[in-house]
Write a protein that holds these residues in place. Structure first.
Motif, PDB file in Angstrom:
ATOM      1  N   ALA A  78      -2.328  -5.550   0.324  1.00 19.02           N
ATOM      2  CA  ALA A  78      -2.558  -5.874   1.738  1.00 19.02           C
ATOM      3  C   ALA A  78      -3.520  -7.054   1.864  1.00 19.02           C
ATOM      4  O   ALA A  78      -3.303  -7.948   2.690  1.00 19.02           O
ATOM      5  N   LEU A  79      -4.560  -7.087   1.056  1.00 19.17           N
ATOM      6  CA  LEU A  79      -5.498  -8.212   1.068  1.00 19.17           C
ATOM      7  C   LEU A  79      -4.784  -9.500   0.671  1.00 19.17           C
ATOM      8  O   LEU A  79      -4.915 -10.523   1.352  1.00 19.17           O
ATOM      9  N   ILE A  80      -4.023  -9.452  -0.395  1.00 20.80           N
ATOM     10  CA  ILE A  80      -3.285 -10.620  -0.878  1.00 20.80           C
ATOM     11  C   ILE A  80      -2.327 -11.141   0.193  1.00 20.80           C
ATOM     12  O   ILE A  80      -2.179 -12.356   0.371  1.00 20.80           O
ATOM     13  N   GLU A  81      -1.706 -10.219   0.918  1.00 17.12           N
ATOM     14  CA  GLU A  81      -0.712 -10.585   1.942  1.00 17.12           C
ATOM     15  C   GLU A  81      -1.338 -10.830   3.316  1.00 17.12           C
ATOM     16  O   GLU A  81      -0.622 -10.936   4.309  1.00 17.12           O
ATOM     17  N   ASP A  82      -2.667 -10.916   3.383  1.00 20.25           N
ATOM     18  CA  ASP A  82      -3.379 -11.178   4.648  1.00 20.25           C
ATOM     19  C   ASP A  82      -3.109 -10.119   5.716  1.00 20.25           C
ATOM     20  O   ASP A  82      -3.144 -10.405   6.905  1.00 20.25           O
ATOM     21  N   ARG A  83      -2.865  -8.889   5.300  1.00 19.98           N
ATOM     22  CA  ARG A  83      -2.663  -7.786   6.245  1.00 19.98           C
ATOM     23  C   ARG A  83      -3.991  -7.060   6.442  1.00 19.98           C
ATOM     24  O   ARG A  83      -4.162  -5.913   6.080  1.00 19.98           O
ATOM     25  N   PHE A  84      -4.943  -7.778   7.030  1.00 22.44           N
ATOM     26  CA  PHE A  84      -6.310  -7.285   7.158  1.00 22.44           C
ATOM     27  C   PHE A  84      -6.409  -6.029   8.011  1.00 22.44           C
ATOM     28  O   PHE A  84      -7.262  -5.174   7.768  1.00 22.44           O
ATOM     29  N   ASP A  85      -5.534  -5.884   8.997  1.00 21.40           N
ATOM     30  CA  ASP A  85      -5.570  -4.694   9.852  1.00 21.40           C
ATOM     31  C   ASP A  85      -5.216  -3.427   9.083  1.00 21.40           C
ATOM     32  O   ASP A  85      -5.595  -2.331   9.484  1.00 21.40           O
ATOM     33  N   ASP A  86      -4.488  -3.565   7.992  1.00 23.90           N
ATOM     34  CA  ASP A  86      -4.083  -2.406   7.187  1.00 23.90           C
ATOM     35  C   ASP A  86      -5.187  -1.922   6.246  1.00 23.90           C
ATOM     36  O   ASP A  86      -5.150  -0.779   5.779  1.00 23.90           O
ATOM     37  N   LEU A  87      -6.147  -2.772   5.945  1.00 26.62           N
ATOM     38  CA  LEU A  87      -7.149  -2.442   4.922  1.00 26.62           C
ATOM     39  C   LEU A  87      -7.907  -1.145   5.173  1.00 26.62           C
ATOM     40  O   LEU A  87      -8.044  -0.336   4.251  1.00 26.62           O
TER      41      LEU A  87
END
Length: 97
Positions: A78-87
């Motif tokens: 998720a971090l790699i894919e810029d899915r910050f809301d999922d972290l």
């Protein structure tokens, strides 16, 4: 002042390696060429640099690296894919005993 980088590499066995350095491209090349025999990435080449972020304070970089190393693969992805809301919703890495 020298900047520091936290980076994530994808290994050929689909695992991630996380590290910290002051020169991300030089360090990745060292991983890729197998400069350090016996290191985690040595037998897991070829490698792919997937993520890096820059810090002006080495202590903050090291702290972030240690935090990422405890994360699950899903959270790192998720971090790699810029899915910050999922972290926040992704579990911490679980260790088998």
């Amino acid at each position: 002042m020298k900047n520091s980088f936290v980076y994530i590499i994808l290994c050929s066995d689909s695992t991630y390696y996380t590290g910290v350095t002051d020169n991300v491209y030089k360090r990745f090349e060292e991983h890729q060429t197998g400069k350090h025999f016996g290191s985690y990435t040595y037998k897991r080449r070829p490698l792919e640099l997937l993520y890096y972020c820059e810090f002006t304070d080495i202590t903050q970089a090291i702290s972030f690296e240690k935090k990422i190393k405890k994360w699950s693969k899903a959270k790192k992805t998720a971090l790699i894919e810029d899915r910050f809301d999922d972290l926040p919703n992704l579990a911490k890495k679980k260790f088998n005993k």
